[in-house]
Design a protein around this motif. Structure first.
Motif, PDB file in Angstrom:
ATOM      1  N   UNK A 304     -10.987   6.107  -3.203  1.00  0.00           N
ATOM      2  CA  UNK A 304     -11.477   6.339  -1.841  1.00  0.00           C
ATOM      3  C   UNK A 304     -11.780   5.060  -1.087  1.00  0.00           C
ATOM      4  N   UNK A 305     -11.905   3.926  -1.793  1.00  0.00           N
ATOM      5  CA  UNK A 305     -12.319   2.716  -1.081  1.00  0.00           C
ATOM      6  C   UNK A 305     -11.315   1.579  -1.124  1.00  0.00           C
ATOM      7  N   UNK A 306     -10.401   1.601  -2.088  1.00  0.00           N
ATOM      8  CA  UNK A 306      -9.516   0.457  -2.239  1.00  0.00           C
ATOM      9  C   UNK A 306      -8.093   0.720  -1.758  1.00  0.00           C
ATOM     10  N   UNK A 307      -7.604   1.930  -1.938  1.00  0.00           N
ATOM     11  CA  UNK A 307      -6.219   2.203  -1.546  1.00  0.00           C
ATOM     12  C   UNK A 307      -6.133   3.510  -0.753  1.00  0.00           C
ATOM     13  N   UNK A 308      -5.058   3.624   0.019  1.00  0.00           N
ATOM     14  CA  UNK A 308      -4.723   4.897   0.653  1.00  0.00           C
ATOM     15  C   UNK A 308      -3.563   5.486  -0.147  1.00  0.00           C
ATOM     16  N   UNK A 309      -3.879   6.563  -0.856  1.00  0.00           N
ATOM     17  CA  UNK A 309      -2.935   7.205  -1.768  1.00  0.00           C
ATOM     18  C   UNK A 309      -1.542   7.445  -1.193  1.00  0.00           C
ATOM     19  N   UNK A 311      -0.057   6.044   1.239  1.00  0.00           N
ATOM     20  CA  UNK A 311       0.636   4.872   1.765  1.00  0.00           C
ATOM     21  C   UNK A 311       1.420   4.164   0.659  1.00  0.00           C
ATOM     22  N   UNK A 314       3.466  -1.599   0.062  1.00  0.00           N
ATOM     23  CA  UNK A 314       3.440  -2.628   1.115  1.00  0.00           C
ATOM     24  C   UNK A 314       2.452  -2.263   2.220  1.00  0.00           C
ATOM     25  N   UNK A 315       2.316  -0.962   2.488  1.00  0.00           N
ATOM     26  CA  UNK A 315       1.320  -0.548   3.480  1.00  0.00           C
ATOM     27  C   UNK A 315      -0.093  -0.821   2.976  1.00  0.00           C
ATOM     28  N   UNK A 319      -3.081  -3.087   4.494  1.00  0.00           N
ATOM     29  CA  UNK A 319      -4.414  -2.522   4.669  1.00  0.00           C
ATOM     30  C   UNK A 319      -5.498  -3.557   4.346  1.00  0.00           C
ATOM     31  N   UNK A 353       8.167   0.148  -1.585  1.00  0.00           N
ATOM     32  CA  UNK A 353       8.306   1.243  -0.626  1.00  0.00           C
ATOM     33  C   UNK A 353       7.895   2.602  -1.202  1.00  0.00           C
ATOM     34  N   UNK A 354       7.306   2.597  -2.406  1.00  0.00           N
ATOM     35  CA  UNK A 354       6.856   3.865  -2.997  1.00  0.00           C
ATOM     36  C   UNK A 354       5.378   4.092  -2.713  1.00  0.00           C
ATOM     37  N   UNK A 355       4.962   5.352  -2.574  1.00  0.00           N
ATOM     38  CA  UNK A 355       3.530   5.606  -2.361  1.00  0.00           C
ATOM     39  C   UNK A 355       2.725   5.188  -3.579  1.00  0.00           C
ATOM     40  N   UNK A 357       0.057   6.334  -4.644  1.00  0.00           N
ATOM     41  CA  UNK A 357      -0.481   7.478  -5.370  1.00  0.00           C
ATOM     42  C   UNK A 357       0.406   7.921  -6.524  1.00  0.00           C
ATOM     43  N   UNK A 358       1.675   7.484  -6.520  1.00  0.00           N
ATOM     44  CA  UNK A 358       2.593   7.872  -7.589  1.00  0.00           C
ATOM     45  C   UNK A 358       2.386   7.022  -8.848  1.00  0.00           C
TER      46      UNK A 358
END
Lengths: 459, 339
Positions: A304-309, A311, A314-315, A319, A353-355, A357-358
């Motif tokens: 919840x604080x370090x990454x956007x799942x 995204x 590279x996004x 961030x 380029x992969x999310x 969250x994967x």
């Protein structure tokens, strides 16, 4: 109440997460499930709880097949997840009622939860909102939630990750107590010491296959670790940097320098979070300290604080520098920087380029670290940077933090695992009740523990 | 190189729309209408002639596109503007007032002023919900929805008070100055330059989301507010507030374009529910500008066809709302699957 998993196979796309895993746990038994990040432990437990469906194989409790979360709960399977699942806006009591399937709501739920909490001996205020609880208390709530529905098969996924040493002991005692009263307990942990203390049997997974299934007797940390990663764990010797320029001046005049790792030892809720976040310059924290140069921050709660799942890698890199980035984004440069970091930090499971969250948790954390340490920041603040990681990933993180200090960063690190703080630190700060003290790095573990509890022994 | 999850998402979206059409067909059959004749009338009304396409389908697609983009910019930042109907009305009032006031000006002055008035009117209508959200945590879903009714009353008041026609007999305004009207694209067809303006805005928004720091920040605030605040060090509250104000402004622009391009005057019920249909448009377009363009086109055709279906087959035009409802439900359900 015997839980049995037979020949479980699970694929995600082209990746095989589990390959013909057989596993069982009987009443009165604590069965430890070990393995590296991405070995398939959590996937196996989610299948057991009915949250995922296996592609092949069968899950049964006392011979009855379990195929849905409702069915699992009815058969007394309760799970404590690695990440918090309680609802922040509801009270402790309401959260318990929700997961136990009670009809009561509001005050009535809180009263009923109070009796369960008393029976379990895990102190919690049933009327507090979940979002007001510290990480440790929210973890405790998760355990109460899993047990409230009269669970006879209890799945614990990394339950000690956020606990202070004292609470770990209490939790492990509780686990033994539950088993003694007839429950079947599955314990996932990366801390071999936890497992060695309480488990009767152990199953080790490696890349989705069982590499060891045996009684605990006759095994030690070295043999388990070999089964997990297939070889001795590589340990990086500490690099003691020469204290350099002033980087952080704390309230009381305490000076932190370039080139040193400052370990912060404290029991959850004593002010270490506030201190680290103030140094990191997180909005809304106190400002009575001075920091020189760029600060990189590795927050405690990755998801919840370090990454956007959702995204891509590279996004997520962008961030981390959003506040200072140029107005027009140079995606080409971000792509090549991301690819470079992925290679340099050995991030597996996806490309630029992969999310994110994967990726597995350990690989996500490697990327979080890569992003923080890129370009040699003046100060690195790390909250529990190895929470939930396996031995090998943990060693890699430690190596990176030492290298950052050797390259001239001032690294401030807190861990809920005291041994980790002692292993990493060049200097040692202890916080008890919001008061910061520096202890000599040679202080014994017991004395540090006393200081954490606010007991003054040293002159 | 299409990403596998994106491909699945696109397939799901097409499926949602087809499901909506299937539901409409089922409704027609159950209600006892001649299904073949009804659907033929629907098709004829939308695509049957040059007239149908240029004077009905695309004319209705234009406000749906603008309002769909309005919803999308708020939605990407995690804000849900359910009050586009109200901001559309506020923009229409402001644009009509400006269109009446700029009588002697040349089009190069009058048109930008009218459109700007719509933007400002829509944004002003959003100020109260944003202030309530930032100051007291009141969810914009409720506050914007409630302001729709206030806007409806404001239009009634305007057309029977300050903006009422000089004759004073009907609740409507005088026609706005000729210079303040958007020119038509084809002689004899109702389609006007507003469509190109809306398409231009869609392109600009796509570039903004993908290539501009603040566009990325808006998306980040919606997809991961915690990480955006902590490691991104961005003021998430302010980003969401700005996105909602922009959403209101664009919805207001939609009202201005409708007055300036189609009605040329202010009436009660200027919008036949565009503000709500556009929510379905934006969701079907997955809040992406390119997707919203395609969805607006489909729903424009549906709205145009609905009129023809009522005229030629006797099916009430509201029947097409079945499609909207199914699309919204399917997309909201699908959002649970997305990560």
């Amino acid at each position: 109440m015997t839980l049995r998993l037979t020949d479980i196979t699970k694929r995600f796309g082209q990746a095989t997460a589990l390959d013909g895993v057989t596993f069982d746990v009987a009443p009165g038994e604590v069965h430890a499930l070990l393995g590296e990040n991405g070995a398939g432990k959590t996937t196996l437990m989610r299948i057991t709880a009915g949250l995922l469906t296996a592609d092949a194989g069968e899950v049964s409790v006392n011979g009855v097949a379990v195929t849905s979360p409702a069915l699992a709960r009815r058969h007394g399977v309760g799970m404590v997840h690695q990440h918090f699942t309680s609802i922040p806006a509801l009270s402790v009591g309401e959260n318990v009622a929700l997961s136990a399937g009670w009809r009561e709501t509001g005050r009535r739920a809180e009263r009923r939860a109070a009796s369960v909490i008393a029976r379990l001996g895990l102190p919690l205020d049933p009327s507090r909102l979940a979002r007001e609880l510290s990480a440790q208390l929210r973890q405790r709530l998760e355990i109460v939630q899993a047990l409230a529905g009269d669970a006879r098969v209890l799945l614990l996924d990394e339950p000690t990750a956020v606990l202070a040493p004292r609470e770990v002991v209490e939790l492990l005692a509780l686990v033994r107590h539950l088993a003694a009263s007839g429950a079947a307990v599955v314990l996932i942990s990366h801390k071999l010491s936890d497992v060695l203390q309480v488990a009767d049997r152990v199953t080790v997974l490696r890349r989705g296959r069982v590499t060891l299934a045996a009684p605990m007797a006759g095994h030690d940390a070295a043999s388990l670790s070999r089964a997990m990663i297939g070889g001795e764990v590589e340990r990086t010797p500490p690099v003691r940097g020469v204290p350099g320029a002033t980087r952080v001046v704390l309230d009381g005049g305490l000076v932190l320098h370039a080139g040193e790792i400052v370990g912060v030892a404290a029991i959850e809720g004593n002010g270490q979070r506030e201190l680290l976040r103030a140094i990191a310059g997180v909005a809304g924290t106190r400002t009575d300290l001075s920091v020189t140069g760029r600060v990189a921050f590795i927050p405690e709660d990755r998801t919840t604080e370090a990454v956007v799942d959702a995204f891509t890698l590279e996004e997520n890199l962008l961030l981390g520098e959003l506040a200072t980035a140029t107005n027009w984004i140079d995606w080409r440069a971000l792509r090549s920087r991301t690819t470079g970091l992925v290679a340099a930090f050995d991030v597996r499971g996806g490309g630029a380029a992969d999310p994110i969250g994967a990726l597995s948790g350990g690989n996500q954390q490697k990327f979080v670290l890569a992003r923080a340490l890129e370009g040699e920041p003046a100060v690195v603040v790390a909250e529990d940077p190895t929470r939930g990681l396996d031995v090998q990933a943990m060693t890699a993180v430690h190596g990176r933090l030492r290298a950052a200090a050797a390259a001239g960063s001032c690294v401030v690190v807190h861990s809920s695992d005291l041994d980790e703080v002692l292993e990493l630190a060049d200097r040692l700060l202890v916080i008890a009740g919001g008061v910061i003290r520096e202890l000599a790095i040679t202080t014994s573990r017991d004395e540090v523990g006393d200081a954490m509890l606010g007991v003054t022994t040293a002159p | 190189m299409p990403h596998p999850t994106r491909f699945r998402a696109a397939l799901y979206t097409v499926g949602a729309f087809l499901l909506g059409l299937a539901a409409l067909t089922a409704f027609l059959a159950i209600a006892g209408y001649d299904v073949g004749a009804s659907l033929a009338a629907l098709w004829q009304g939308a695509f049957g002639s040059r007239q149908a396409f240029l004077s009905a389908t695309l004319v209705r697609a234009t406000p749906l596109l603008l309002l769909g983009l309005a919803f999308a910019i708020g939605g990407r930042a995690g804000g849900f503007n359910i009050g586009m109907e109200g901001q559309f009305a506020a923009g229409a009032i402001a644009a009509t007032w400006m269109g009446l006031a700029v009588g002697g000006a040349p089009p190069a002055v009058a048109l930008p002023l009218v459109l700007a008035a719509g933007l400002v009117g829509g944004a002003l209508w959003m100020v109260v919900p944003v202030a309530l959200k930032v100051r007291f945590g009141v969810t914009e879903v409720i506050s914007t929805l409630l302001l729709n009714f206030v806007a409806e009353a404001a239009v009634s008041w305007a057309v029977s008070g300050p903006l009422q026609e000089a004759g004073g007999s009907y609740p409507q305004s005088d026609p706005i100055a000729v210079a303040a009207r958007l020119p038509r694209l084809f002689a004899g067809q109702r389609l006007h330059w507003g469509l190109l303006l809306a398409l231009l805005l869609a392109v600009a928004m796509a570039i903004f989301f993908r290539h501009h720091r603040l566009g990325f920040a808006l998306r980040a605030a919606g997809a991961g507010p915690g990480a955006t605040a902590i490691v991104g060090r961005m003021p998430v509250d302010r980003l969401v507030a700005a996105a909602l104000l922009a959403s209101g402004a664009i919805a207001g622009l939609g009202g201005a374009v409708e007055v300036s391009g189609v009605s040329h005057a202010l009436y009660q019920r200027l919008s036949p529910g565009y503000g709500f249909t556009a929510i379905a448009v934006a969701l079907l377009g997955r809040l992406r500008p390119g997707g919203v363009v395609m969805a607006a086109f489909l729903f424009g055709a549906l709205e145009a066809g609905a009129g023809a279906m009522q005229r030629d087959a006797g099916v009430p035009a509201v029947a097409v709302q079945v499609v909207q409802a199914v699309v919204i439900l399917a997309m909201v359900l699908g959002a649970r699957e997305r990560r």
